[in-house]
Design an enzyme around this catalytic site. Structure first.
Site, PDB file in Angstrom:
ATOM      1  N   LYS A  21      22.659  36.425  -5.243  1.00  0.00           N
ATOM      2  CA  LYS A  21      21.563  36.564  -4.218  1.00  0.00           C
ATOM      3  C   LYS A  21      20.282  36.557  -5.043  1.00  0.00           C
ATOM      4  CE  LYS A  21      23.307  40.446  -2.815  1.00  0.00           C
ATOM      5  NZ  LYS A  21      24.511  40.318  -3.248  1.00  0.00           N
ATOM      6  N   GLY A  45      21.831  45.670  -8.827  1.00  0.00           N
ATOM      7  CA  GLY A  45      21.931  44.876 -10.249  1.00  0.00           C
ATOM      8  C   GLY A  45      21.696  43.308 -10.004  1.00  0.00           C
ATOM      9  N   HIS A  46      20.742  42.936  -9.389  1.00  0.00           N
ATOM     10  CA  HIS A  46      20.695  41.470  -9.454  1.00  0.00           C
ATOM     11  C   HIS A  46      20.027  40.955 -10.856  1.00  0.00           C
ATOM     12  CE1 HIS A  46      20.633  41.153  -5.167  1.00  0.00           C
ATOM     13  NE2 HIS A  46      19.451  41.756  -4.960  1.00  0.00           N
TER      14      HIS A  46
HETATM   15  P1  GDP Z   1      23.674  39.306  -6.934  1.00  0.00           P
HETATM   16  O1  GDP Z   1      23.950  40.853  -6.870  1.00  0.00           O
HETATM   17  O2  GDP Z   1      24.157  38.520  -5.748  1.00  0.00           O
HETATM   18  O3  GDP Z   1      22.198  38.556  -7.526  1.00  0.00           O
HETATM   19  O4  GDP Z   1      24.783  38.837  -8.105  1.00  0.00           O
HETATM   20  P2  GDP Z   1      24.553  39.023  -9.599  1.00  0.00           P
HETATM   21  O5  GDP Z   1      23.149  38.846 -10.219  1.00  0.00           O
HETATM   22  O6  GDP Z   1      25.277  40.330 -10.139  1.00  0.00           O
HETATM   23  O7  GDP Z   1      25.750  37.854 -10.172  1.00  0.00           O
HETATM   24  C1  GDP Z   1      25.186  36.803 -10.196  1.00  0.00           C
HETATM   25  C2  GDP Z   1      25.547  35.936 -11.710  1.00  0.00           C
HETATM   26  O8  GDP Z   1      25.786  34.826 -11.323  1.00  0.00           O
HETATM   27  C3  GDP Z   1      24.274  36.340 -12.706  1.00  0.00           C
HETATM   28  O9  GDP Z   1      24.263  36.469 -13.769  1.00  0.00           O
HETATM   29  C4  GDP Z   1      23.604  34.811 -12.189  1.00  0.00           C
HETATM   30  O10 GDP Z   1      22.784  34.293 -13.298  1.00  0.00           O
HETATM   31  C5  GDP Z   1      24.759  34.113 -12.021  1.00  0.00           C
HETATM   32  N1  GDP Z   1      24.793  32.770 -11.491  1.00  0.00           N
HETATM   33  C6  GDP Z   1      23.955  32.855 -10.163  1.00  0.00           C
HETATM   34  N2  GDP Z   1      24.028  31.559  -9.876  1.00  0.00           N
HETATM   35  C7  GDP Z   1      24.859  30.721 -10.754  1.00  0.00           C
HETATM   36  C8  GDP Z   1      25.263  29.407 -10.786  1.00  0.00           C
HETATM   37  O11 GDP Z   1      25.195  28.770  -9.778  1.00  0.00           O
HETATM   38  N3  GDP Z   1      26.312  29.332 -11.734  1.00  0.00           N
HETATM   39  C9  GDP Z   1      26.527  30.059 -12.779  1.00  0.00           C
HETATM   40  N4  GDP Z   1      27.404  29.638 -13.669  1.00  0.00           N
HETATM   41  N5  GDP Z   1      26.071  31.524 -13.012  1.00  0.00           N
HETATM   42  C10 GDP Z   1      25.122  31.700 -11.709  1.00  0.00           C
END
Ligand code: GDP
Length: 426
Positions: A21, A45-46
């Site tokens: 997200k 933790g984004h």
């Molecule tokens: P959130 O809490 O939903 O924002 O998710 P997180 O930040 O915990 O996890 C998402 C992780 O996946 C982060 O390290 C992002 O940089 C990574 N990420 C997001 N989109 C992609 C993608 O399309 N490909 C890859 N390989 N990593 C991604």
């Protein structure tokens, strides 16, 4: 997604959280005037990657990384003031100015040290696999009407009896858990006294500010934390978080009308992950489990905990489409699957002699559910440089088309890497 008719958008996780997200919010925030967090606490933790730098934000909306965006922490959030100030200091040290564009709802509840103490000593928290940051106990205090809100710290004499009741309750819980530590009214009052000069200038009636912004036609992005399957009502209860992560929670947690939300974007991974305990019907067996975990770097941004991984579950996502009213989907981490020979998508669960095609509320059914899979050919080609659907290998498009049909929502974005520019659909 913002256009003349779309002024307020909510972004929710449509699986068990960590869907990416942060990246979608970051990309959409470029066109937003406001970014608002509406639930959860400092456990979200984004992770956002900009150039070679990566930022992990637990409490502040990731929209803060865009200089012209105003950010707000809504009333539905439980606010950890110490984490907030640490994040502000880190952002400022990185050259990001937050002055005058970060607001905290005066109705948000505070996470205080005794919440963390209760969280880390409670066996119930351990059973659920919480992050131990006091979020659950702070929400418990909120619902039990003994919480401390930001606006309470404006007046010391009004605050004292609230803190006394909350500390007495926390100490009774600690005694029951057999924990020797105790919370203190005096220490809590001293802490709040120290925090007030920094916190109160940020306090705002966020719902009213957003309402006024909406009347001017401002672009507002509501940023969810965790995922729909962790929603306290709609998730895999009791293995859920303490707040409403779904789009309904966005309205209550930001203090705006549900009718003012124009579109709802659900973020899903091209596979499935979950942290902590609870059912995950499509969970991989070893060695695939470790393999995908490594390819996708599936370790929690906040805790470093390894995430459990599994195949894409269309039953889960179709359910999320329904309970959130998703108008759009963003599929992330497609690139993680680039090297696989074959992929599976779950289309239903077999429980005894029954076939479930809708997500059940009964955990017992989920625990024994045997996923029914459709198998797809892998594309065995890098998707990292794709910037249009036409750039994707045909098997990847077949995979995405089938997901779209199964979950009954259109895919608006496909993310193919961690960087901002690695996205299809803009
Ligand atoms: P959130 O809490 O939903 O924002 O998710 P997180 O930040 O915990 O996890 C998402 C992780 O996946 C982060 O390290 C992002 O940089 C990574 N990420 C997001 N989109 C992609 C993608 O399309 N490909 C890859 N390989 N990593 C991604």
């Amino acid at each position: 997604m913002f256009d003349a008719g779309t002024r307020t958008i909510v972004v929710v996780g449509a699986q068990w959280g960590d869907e990416g997200k942060g990246k979608l919010v970051d990309v959409l925030a470029e066109r937003a005037d406001w970014v608002v967090r509406y639930q959860g606490g400092a456990n979200a933790g984004h992770t956002v990657h900009i150039g070679d730098e990566s930022f992990v934000l637990h409490q502040i909306p990731s929209g803060i990384l865009h200089p012209n965006v105003r950010c707000a922490i809504g009333n539905g959030v439980v606010l950890d003031p110490e984490t907030l100030f640490t994040e502000i200091d880190e952002l400022v040290a990185d050259g990001i100015d937050v002055e005058g564009r970060l607001y905290v709802s005066d109705r948000a509840h505070l996470v205080l040290p005794y919440h963390k103490l209760v969280d880390s000593s409670s066996s119930a928290s351990k059973a659920i696999g919480t992050t131990g940051r006091g979020i659950g106990p702070a929400y418990e205090d909120k619902v039990a009407r003994r919480g401390v809100r930001v606006l309470d710290i404006r007046q010391g004499n009004h605050l004292q009896p609230i803190v006394e009741a909350a500390v007495a309750h926390a100490n009774a819980q600690l005694a029951a858990f057999g924990c020797p530590d105790r919370a203190s009214v005096e220490e809590t009052m001293d802490l709040l006294d120290r925090l007030a000069p920094r916190l109160l200038p940020l306090a705002e009636d966020v719902g009213l500010a957003l309402h006024r912004a909406q009347r001017k036609g401002t672009a507002i992005l509501l940023e969810g934390a965790q995922g729909s399957l962790l929603d306290v009502d709609h998730g895999t209860y009791p293995f859920v978080t303490s707040s409403s992560t779904t789009s309904g929670g966005a309205a209550t947690g930001a203090g705006i009308s549900p009718r003012s939300i124009d579109r709802c974007l659900g973020v899903v991974k091209a596979y499935t992950t979950r942290v902590g305990h609870g059912p995950l019907p499509t969970e991989f067996q070893e060695p695939l489990q470790s393999h995908i975990r490594k390819l996708g770097n599936e370790f929690g941004a906040t805790t470093g905990r390894p995430r459990r991984c599994g195949w894409f579950d269309s039953v889960v996502v179709r359910y999320a489409v329904r309970v959130n009213g998703l108008t759009d989907l963003a599929v992330t981490k497609l690139d993680v699957l680039d090297t696989l020979d074959e992929l599976s998508v779950c289309t239903g669960y077999r429980v005894g002699s029954d076939l479930y095609t809708e997500f059940p509320g009964d955990l017992g059914a989920l625990e024994t559910a045997e996923p029914v899979y459709e198998v797809f050919q892998g594309w065995r080609k890098s998707t990292a440089d794709a910037r249009a659907l036409g750039d994707l290998p045909t098997p990847a498009r077949i995979y995405l088309d089938r997901i779209e049909a199964l979950v009954e929502a259109p895919i608006t974005y496909v993310s193919v890497g961690t960087r901002r520019d690695q996205i299809i659909g803009l």
